[in-house]
Design an enzyme around this catalytic site. Sequence first.
Site, PDB file in Angstrom:
ATOM      1  N   LYS A  86       0.755  -1.060   0.113  1.00 46.60           N
ATOM      2  CA  LYS A  86      -0.016  -0.010   0.074  1.00 46.60           C
ATOM      3  C   LYS A  86       0.837   1.179   0.133  1.00 46.60           C
ATOM      4  O   LYS A  86       0.652   2.265  -0.803  1.00 46.60           O
ATOM      5  CB  LYS A  86      -0.891   0.135   1.198  1.00 46.60           C
ATOM      6  CG  LYS A  86      -2.155  -0.878   1.056  1.00 46.60           C
ATOM      7  CD  LYS A  86      -2.737  -1.300   2.336  1.00 46.60           C
ATOM      8  CE  LYS A  86      -3.818  -2.138   2.320  1.00 46.60           C
ATOM      9  NZ  LYS A  86      -4.671  -2.607   3.282  1.00 46.60           N
ATOM     10  N   GLN A 112      -4.600  -1.402   9.933  1.00 46.51           N
ATOM     11  CA  GLN A 112      -4.648  -2.677   9.093  1.00 46.51           C
ATOM     12  C   GLN A 112      -5.129  -3.801  10.046  1.00 46.51           C
ATOM     13  O   GLN A 112      -4.841  -3.905  11.198  1.00 46.51           O
ATOM     14  CB  GLN A 112      -2.979  -3.197   8.679  1.00 46.51           C
ATOM     15  CG  GLN A 112      -2.970  -4.556   8.064  1.00 46.51           C
ATOM     16  CD  GLN A 112      -3.721  -4.492   6.516  1.00 46.51           C
ATOM     17  OE1 GLN A 112      -3.500  -3.306   5.962  1.00 46.51           O
ATOM     18  NE2 GLN A 112      -3.846  -5.315   6.070  1.00 46.51           N
ATOM     19  N   ASP A 168     -10.665   3.486   4.138  1.00 43.56           N
ATOM     20  CA  ASP A 168     -11.256   2.188   4.321  1.00 43.56           C
ATOM     21  C   ASP A 168     -12.514   1.845   4.192  1.00 43.56           C
ATOM     22  O   ASP A 168     -12.778   0.797   3.604  1.00 43.56           O
ATOM     23  CB  ASP A 168     -10.674   1.312   5.797  1.00 43.56           C
ATOM     24  CG  ASP A 168      -9.527   0.276   5.257  1.00 43.56           C
ATOM     25  OD1 ASP A 168      -9.297  -0.074   4.126  1.00 43.56           O
ATOM     26  OD2 ASP A 168      -8.841   0.013   6.294  1.00 43.56           O
TER      27      ASP A 168
HETATM   28  N1  GUN Z   1      -7.040  -6.593   5.947  1.00 45.31           N
HETATM   29  C1  GUN Z   1      -7.512  -7.097   4.766  1.00 45.31           C
HETATM   30  N2  GUN Z   1      -8.045  -6.373   4.070  1.00 45.31           N
HETATM   31  C2  GUN Z   1      -7.806  -5.150   4.617  1.00 45.31           C
HETATM   32  C3  GUN Z   1      -8.298  -3.889   4.107  1.00 45.31           C
HETATM   33  O1  GUN Z   1      -8.958  -3.678   3.144  1.00 45.31           O
HETATM   34  N3  GUN Z   1      -8.220  -2.834   4.976  1.00 45.31           N
HETATM   35  C4  GUN Z   1      -7.550  -2.990   6.313  1.00 45.31           C
HETATM   36  N4  GUN Z   1      -7.597  -1.726   6.821  1.00 45.31           N
HETATM   37  N5  GUN Z   1      -7.341  -4.022   6.709  1.00 45.31           N
HETATM   38  C5  GUN Z   1      -7.289  -5.227   5.860  1.00 45.31           C
END
Ligand code: GUN
Length: 287
Positions: free
Chosen positions: A55, A99, A122
Amino acid sequence: MTAPLILDGKKLAAQVRLEVAEKTARLKDQRGITPGLAAVLVGDDPASHVYVKNKRQACADAGMASWLHQLPAGTTQEELLDLVDKLNADDSVHGILVQLPLPKHLDTALILDRIDPRKDVDGLHPDNLGLLADGRPRYLPCTPHGVWQLVKRNGISWAGKNVVILGRSSIVGKSLALLLLQKGVDATVTVCHSRTPNPGHYLKQADIIVAAIGQPLWLKADMVKPGAVVVDVGIHRKPAGGLCGDVSYDEVAPLSSAITPVPGGVGPMTIAMLLVNTVESASLAGK
Ligand code: GUN
């Protein structure tokens, strides 16, 4: 049957990221704003480390700023809430990504609730999920947004289609159902989950199947209508090495009219949509 269309998420995500880079350059030139994402990573889950690294790399490639707040697994709820408060108050931060999954001793809902909904790139804050449920979305959750675009931008319409979603998580299944029900998207949606008796009954009638149940190779050929479109949100490490999804790709692909690969399908789209939301948040800053 003819060979299925491969829904190439890597290729489409690269295109979306280019669009984000253009928008970022305009924001810098015209308003002196550099979109910035703060990533919060708690503990040492190896997969989460890889996701966050990817990311941040995507942010850098698009000309955006990013910061990593890496905290030990033993971080307390108060410490994490304090960090979220600081990021909420920091004007250079347009997006906050905590995350998931968080270590078990932390209350995920409490943490996500604390994020300023205008920085919730998110799309998982209850305000943003509520707006989506009410048909006036602000930030779309990244994976559902990625699934929607990956199908649509490959020339496949969702309108009037019988869609079966496997999985009811807030992060994917439930929020994707809300998205696909929007006016203008116009799918007919069924959500199956671990307590659904005989999911094959619904799956056999599906024009589009989205698998997000977190079970490796779960969807088999005998559950799929010939010609269906199959989208695989799952990603798992195979014991013998390599990756697989929730779909038994080798047996389902020949039956399908279009299918996502794993890896290289939904995963890259999720990251691209995080950037889309962050640049959108930056463009709304101060307005
Ligand atoms: N863990 C797995 N997919 C995601 C996501 O799209 N956002 C976040 N914050 N954590 C994740």
